[in-house]
Design an enzyme around this catalytic site. Structure first.
Site: not given
Ligand code: PRP
Ligand code: MG
Ligand code: MN
Length: 180
Positions: A42-43, A98-99, A102, A130, A151, A158, A164
């Site tokens: 959802k990010g 993507e948002d 990481d 990041k 963070f 989120d 969000r």
């Molecule tokens: C978060 C964020 C990215 C991902 C990045 O999503 O939105 O999609 O983690 O992290 P990474 O590079 O370590 O994989 P999350 O899995 O929390 O789901 P969400 O988007 O629904 O919050």
């Molecule tokens: Mg998340």
């Molecule tokens: Mn995500």
């Protein structure tokens, strides 16, 4: 500012300005290609919608929902598909939205998956990067802002499904972590 944040990193105006710049570059690179813009739920909800509104070319949109974090604060490394594309990827120029990148686990998984479905091309646009978090070798083709090892929440991102809806991006104050 929301009381659970330590600081604002990017205001809604700064985000809007950067999204416009990114959309100009994407519009140039994808002219005539009718790209499939794939928002990762959802990010990326806010970024996907705002980016689409600024594109000056034809594009299609679809979504995938993948997760590797759940309610925790660190990536499990195991990515799960909660909702797949409803569009056929074969032969398409795909732009994954993507948002944040990481560890890179999510995007490495998605890039392999869509490449394996014989998309014509698979590129990544991420509003935030990041680099200090990276555990696997992957980078976005387009990045909005680099962020420090903090963070991050807001503008779609989120912590435990909260924050969000904030229209800006900031640093979560870990005093407000949910303790079990
Ligand atoms: C978060 C964020 C990215 C991902 C990045 O999503 O939105 O999609 O983690 O992290 P990474 O590079 O370590 O994989 P999350 O899995 O929390 O789901 P969400 O988007 O629904 O919050
Ligand atoms: Mg998340
Ligand atoms: Mn995500």
């Amino acid at each position: 500012m929301h009381p659970h944040l330590k600081e604002v990193l990017f205001t809604r105006e700064q985000i809007a300005e950067r999204v416009k710049e990114l959309a100009e570059v994407v519009s140039r690179d994808y002219e005539g290609k009718n790209p499939l813009v794939v928002g990762i739920l959802k990010g990326s909800i806010m970024f996907t919608v705002d980016l689409l509104k600024e594109l000056s070319i034809d594009a299609e949109v679809d979504f995938m929902d993948v997760t590797s974090y759940g309610y925790g604060i660190s990536s499990s490394g195991e990515v799960r598909i909660l909702k797949d594309l409803s569009t056929v990827a074969h032969g398409r120029d795909i732009l994954i939205v993507e948002d944040i990148i990481d560890t890179g686990n999510t995007l490495l998984y998605l890039k392999k998956l869509l490449t394996g479905r014989q998309a014509k091309s698979v590129k990544i646009i991420s509003l935030l990067d990041k680099p200090s978090g990276r555990k696997v070798d992957i980078d976005a083709d387009y990045v909005g802002f680099e962020v420090p090892d903090a963070f991050i929440v807001g503008y779609g991102i989120d912590y435990a499904e909260r924050y969000r809806q904030l229209p800006y991006i900031g640093v979560f104050n870990e005093e407000f972590l949910i303790k079990e």
